[in-house]
Write a protein that holds these residues in place. Sequence first.
Motif: not given
Length: 118
Positions: A23-25, A77-99
């Motif tokens: 249930g996380q972003a 760095k840019k995705i972290a800045e933009r998500s923090l601006e949108a109010g999202v601090e915690g996410v689950a990392f989806d590497r899309s099957g890549f190592r």
Amino acid sequence: MKDKNQSRLRRARKNRARITRSGQARLSVHRSGRHIYAQVIGAGGQHTIAAASTLQKDVAEGLKSTCSVEAAQAVGKKIAERSLEAGVEGVAFDRSGFRYHGRVKALADAAREAGLKF
């Protein structure tokens, strides 16, 4: 015999199912031969909260190459800045099957250093 992309998508499907149950972003990463893309997707999977890629001029500015570890760090760095601006601090990392090494690891480490928690 399965090809490389089908195996990657199978791994991605399993990981996304686990993230959906939590249930996380999620911070979804995709890499191609020339570029790297990242987006933060809401908990329901319905909308994108923030996105960054080496296709964007403000991210790719000053980089020698868009397919390097340095480029992945800039996207992280840019995705972290933009998500923090949108109010999202915690996410689950989806590497899309890549190592988890090289560009994918560099993006994740840069996002963590910029304040994103996962």
